[in-house]
Design an enzyme around this catalytic site. Sequence first.
Site, PDB file in Angstrom:
ATOM      1  CG  HIS A  26      -1.695  -1.044   1.604  1.00 15.11           C
ATOM      2  ND1 HIS A  26      -1.225  -2.188   2.183  1.00 15.11           N
ATOM      3  CD2 HIS A  26      -3.034  -1.205   1.478  1.00 15.11           C
ATOM      4  CE1 HIS A  26      -2.232  -3.021   2.388  1.00 15.11           C
ATOM      5  NE2 HIS A  26      -3.338  -2.459   1.977  1.00 15.11           N
ATOM      6  CG  ASP A  53       1.922  -0.950   3.326  1.00 12.62           C
ATOM      7  OD1 ASP A  53       1.239  -0.575   4.284  1.00 12.62           O
ATOM      8  OD2 ASP A  53       1.516  -1.719   2.433  1.00 12.62           O
ATOM      9  CD  GLU A  97      -7.641  -8.459  -0.460  1.00 12.94           C
ATOM     10  OE1 GLU A  97      -6.696  -7.995  -1.131  1.00 12.94           O
ATOM     11  OE2 GLU A  97      -7.561  -8.701   0.758  1.00 12.94           O
ATOM     12  CG  ASP A 130      -8.669 -10.704   8.001  1.00 11.54           C
ATOM     13  OD1 ASP A 130      -8.427 -11.866   7.647  1.00 11.54           O
ATOM     14  OD2 ASP A 130      -8.427  -9.707   7.294  1.00 11.54           O
ATOM     15  CG  ASP A 168      -3.046  -9.708   3.303  1.00 11.82           C
ATOM     16  OD1 ASP A 168      -2.431  -9.295   4.302  1.00 11.82           O
ATOM     17  OD2 ASP A 168      -4.071  -9.163   2.858  1.00 11.82           O
ATOM     18  CD  GLU A 226      -6.796 -11.612   3.121  1.00 12.58           C
ATOM     19  OE1 GLU A 226      -6.438 -10.675   2.384  1.00 12.58           O
ATOM     20  OE2 GLU A 226      -6.767 -11.552   4.357  1.00 12.58           O
TER      21      GLU A 226
HETATM   22  C1  XUL Z   1      -7.295  -6.502   4.756  1.00  8.40           C
HETATM   23  C2  XUL Z   1      -6.548  -6.932   3.562  1.00  8.40           C
HETATM   24  C3  XUL Z   1      -5.740  -5.891   2.876  1.00  8.40           C
HETATM   25  C4  XUL Z   1      -5.731  -6.005   1.383  1.00  8.40           C
HETATM   26  C5  XUL Z   1      -5.039  -4.875   0.692  1.00  8.40           C
HETATM   27  O1  XUL Z   1      -8.077  -7.492   5.330  1.00  8.40           O
HETATM   28  O2  XUL Z   1      -6.587  -8.082   3.198  1.00  8.40           O
HETATM   29  O3  XUL Z   1      -4.460  -5.942   3.381  1.00  8.40           O
HETATM   30  O4  XUL Z   1      -5.142  -7.191   0.971  1.00  8.40           O
HETATM   31  O5  XUL Z   1      -5.537  -3.645   1.032  1.00  8.40           O
HETATM   32 CO    CO Z   2      -5.671  -9.088   1.649  1.00  7.89          CO
END
Ligand code: XUL
Ligand code: CO
Length: 438
Positions: free
Chosen positions: A99, A102, A230, A305, A337, A266
């Site tokens: 990001h 980051d 996502e 999460d 991630d 994810e």
């Molecule tokens: C948050 C998440 C983020 C995205 C990118 O749950 O997964 O880190 O992958 O913004």
């Molecule tokens: Co993610």
Amino acid sequence: MSYFKDVTAIKYEGKNSKNPLAFKYYNPDELVGGQRMEDILRFSVAYWHTFSAEGSDMFGSGTWARPWETGTPMERAKKRVEAAFEFMQKLGVKYFCFHDVDIAPEGETLKETFANLDEIAKLIKEKMDETGIKLLWGTSNLFGHPRFMHGAATSPNADVFAYSAAKVKKAMEITKELGGENYVFWGGREGYETLLNTDMALELDNFARFLHMAVDYAKEIGFTGQFLIEPKPKEPTKHQYDFDTATVIAFLRKYGLDDYFKVNIEANHATLAGHTFQHELHVARINGMLGSVDANQGDMLLGWDTDQFPTNIYDTTMAMYEILKNGGLAPGGLNFDAKVRRGSFEPVDLFYGHIAGMDAFAKGLKVAHRLLEDRVLEDFIADRYKSFTEGIGKDIVDGKVGFKELAEYAMENDQIVNQSGRQEYLEAIVNQYILETE
Ligand code: XUL
Ligand code: CO
């Protein structure tokens, strides 16, 4: 300056190795179905969890020892680049993701923020050229700062919409400059807390307007990377608009965006939505929308999460099964991630986490390849649906019959005979493949 002095390049030593800093299954050059493992798996390191975060949670401050996090915010950002590329080189991972926030600290003004980004992106570019490590995707953080308290593209405040557009524009430019192969939109605060104060119809229309502007701008600057959304059902908002893959696909189709976007699945977001990881990959795949993967796992006993490193072989097997059936993920990849636990505070734990995840996916790949090669599930499924390949079933598929003809047919064929679904038999076979695969 070395931040991981005690670690040398991680090598493949095979399944009998007792060396914790070696791969047991991930062997980049090994061919699976004629393709190098490394080229199928396309592993990526997540800059935020591995280099920028400090291991804080809602109940306590950071615990992680990150020797590069010293000095002013810009000094830290520069040292982080050094640490990141040393780590990725030693681990042997060819991709990373970030990001905007980051890599570089936010300034007092947007202008200052962008100048910081430009300075660090230049350093990153030099490191990329030097090491051959590539950018899988870039993104903009539109959820951390208080200005995004009510959302970004779905904020009721038009100034926030504009600010968000400026940030995505910049992040896209940097992603292009660094040769990023994808650009991700995760709608961290694109959702609502209560319908008592929310115009959902306008928020969704605005979200689509925002994404159309992104598509237009990509065309304008010649950014050809794949756009990805996502999905995640909740957290941080109570209800997020990109709830799951099916919701995202319906949204994209409604607003004429489906040609420009795919999804980044994810694993932990899938389970938060009440789906399996495989379900989300499958829905994306059969709709031609599977773009990339955030490879992690959640804890089934916790409702949030947890972003753990993926170590569950059953899940990585079924994930790789879907990915192979998809013809791979490129230009997407498997982005970790994932974060080490708060108690795993030493820098070397970052290697252990990634090695565990890479081995779990390498093993999953090998098992999935064998399952597909032997057509274990394919033949079973084809046989289960064979009534649609002949007779009345074929007439249904070919559109040759309607309710009238089917009613006539049913009158003559009303003594139904079904076949067993054999779930346990199939589960036992999958287990056998997992246990037997070297
Ligand atoms: C948050 C998440 C983020 C995205 C990118 O749950 O997964 O880190 O992958 O913004
Ligand atoms: Co993610």
